[in-house]
Scaffold this active site. Sequence first.
Site, PDB file in Angstrom:
ATOM      1  N   PHE A  29      32.971   7.095  -0.756  1.00 28.81           N
ATOM      2  CA  PHE A  29      33.541   5.767  -0.979  1.00 28.81           C
ATOM      3  C   PHE A  29      34.034   5.616  -2.418  1.00 28.81           C
ATOM      4  O   PHE A  29      33.279   5.857  -3.352  1.00 28.81           O
ATOM      5  CB  PHE A  29      32.428   4.752  -0.681  1.00 28.81           C
ATOM      6  CG  PHE A  29      32.813   3.308  -0.790  1.00 28.81           C
ATOM      7  CD1 PHE A  29      33.804   2.776   0.011  1.00 28.81           C
ATOM      8  CD2 PHE A  29      32.136   2.466  -1.669  1.00 28.81           C
ATOM      9  CE1 PHE A  29      34.129   1.416  -0.065  1.00 28.81           C
ATOM     10  CE2 PHE A  29      32.450   1.116  -1.757  1.00 28.81           C
ATOM     11  CZ  PHE A  29      33.449   0.590  -0.952  1.00 28.81           C
ATOM     12  N   SER A  97      27.797  11.146   0.168  1.00 24.62           N
ATOM     13  CA  SER A  97      27.731   9.687   0.115  1.00 24.62           C
ATOM     14  C   SER A  97      28.284   9.064   1.401  1.00 24.62           C
ATOM     15  O   SER A  97      27.771   9.333   2.475  1.00 24.62           O
ATOM     16  CB  SER A  97      28.476   9.207  -1.134  1.00 24.62           C
ATOM     17  OG  SER A  97      28.210   7.858  -1.386  1.00 24.62           O
ATOM     18  N   MET A  98      29.365   8.270   1.326  1.00 20.82           N
ATOM     19  CA  MET A  98      29.955   7.743   2.560  1.00 20.82           C
ATOM     20  C   MET A  98      30.528   8.876   3.403  1.00 20.82           C
ATOM     21  O   MET A  98      30.658   8.742   4.620  1.00 20.82           O
ATOM     22  CB  MET A  98      31.019   6.695   2.286  1.00 20.82           C
ATOM     23  CG  MET A  98      31.542   6.043   3.570  1.00 20.82           C
ATOM     24  SD  MET A  98      32.811   4.798   3.291  1.00 20.82           S
ATOM     25  CE  MET A  98      34.264   5.827   3.036  1.00 20.82           C
ATOM     26  N   ASP A 194      19.255   9.065  -8.152  1.00 21.33           N
ATOM     27  CA  ASP A 194      20.589   8.685  -7.684  1.00 21.33           C
ATOM     28  C   ASP A 194      20.782   7.208  -8.004  1.00 21.33           C
ATOM     29  O   ASP A 194      19.987   6.365  -7.587  1.00 21.33           O
ATOM     30  CB  ASP A 194      20.667   8.940  -6.166  1.00 21.33           C
ATOM     31  CG  ASP A 194      22.041   8.690  -5.576  1.00 21.33           C
ATOM     32  OD1 ASP A 194      22.759   7.795  -6.060  1.00 21.33           O
ATOM     33  OD2 ASP A 194      22.393   9.377  -4.595  1.00 21.33           O
ATOM     34  N   HIS A 224      24.134  11.169  -8.299  1.00 23.33           N
ATOM     35  CA  HIS A 224      24.736  10.916  -6.989  1.00 23.33           C
ATOM     36  C   HIS A 224      25.791  11.950  -6.580  1.00 23.33           C
ATOM     37  O   HIS A 224      25.772  12.472  -5.475  1.00 23.33           O
ATOM     38  CB  HIS A 224      25.335   9.504  -6.957  1.00 23.33           C
ATOM     39  CG  HIS A 224      25.909   9.159  -5.618  1.00 23.33           C
ATOM     40  ND1 HIS A 224      25.120   9.102  -4.481  1.00 23.33           N
ATOM     41  CD2 HIS A 224      27.174   8.878  -5.214  1.00 23.33           C
ATOM     42  CE1 HIS A 224      25.882   8.791  -3.438  1.00 23.33           C
ATOM     43  NE2 HIS A 224      27.123   8.664  -3.865  1.00 23.33           N
TER      44      HIS A 224
END
Length: 247
Positions: A29, A97-98, A194, A224
């Site tokens: 994202f 992540s996303m 993160d 992250h």
Amino acid sequence: MAESYQVLEGAEPFFYEGNSVGILVSHGFTGSTQSMRPLGEAYAAQGYTVCGPRLKGHGTHYEDLEQTTYQDWVASVEEGFQWLKERCDTIFVTGLSMGGTLTLYMAEKYPEVRGIVLINAAIDIPAMKPVLQLEGTRFLDAIGSDIKKLGVTELAYEKTPVQSIKEILPFMKVVKEDLSKVSCPALIFVSDDDHVVPPDNSQTIFDHISSETKEIHHMKESYHVATLDNDQKIIIDKTLEFIKKIL
């Protein structure tokens, strides 16, 4: 208007034609393909066919992202999946992540996915929820480039559209509710430190997917965006091991 934004240098989608084993690689994202390219190149170097789609609205301008829905992001990944299906017999999916959320979605929807690799995957980010109450604010500060390694920057947006957060929240909810539908082998990477996605997301995923073969690997030296961070080589090496083991 949104169509006029140029794709930023380094944010282009990437495709590598190789053998009959395909790997779909998804960025996160507000980020871009730049965060996943080193992984894509490493997998291609081993002979695999690799596809790294640019998610719609990403890698251009944050106003472009503001116009897109989570269904658009799913469609971007499904397009890459189709590209691989035309060339490969076996497909693995990995995402950051996303991109991890999208990877889970693909495993939930397409039982033919042979295995998944999740990197700091997102299914619940409580810090985003107050945004739903925001009125009259279009953009928030950036969430990109959470990297421990000095001198490394993620190619990500300098602002986050409120509208886009209102898209990712229901998407994460949908994916979280269907975790039990994931039955393929899963390799889960989680950074213990993160600042974007709470690390407990990975444990929740591990606990709720139905996969018989699943493992979780804790990363101590990355934040992250672990794909650009100190644990990049570990992610690549362990992913290649995982694929070989399953094939």
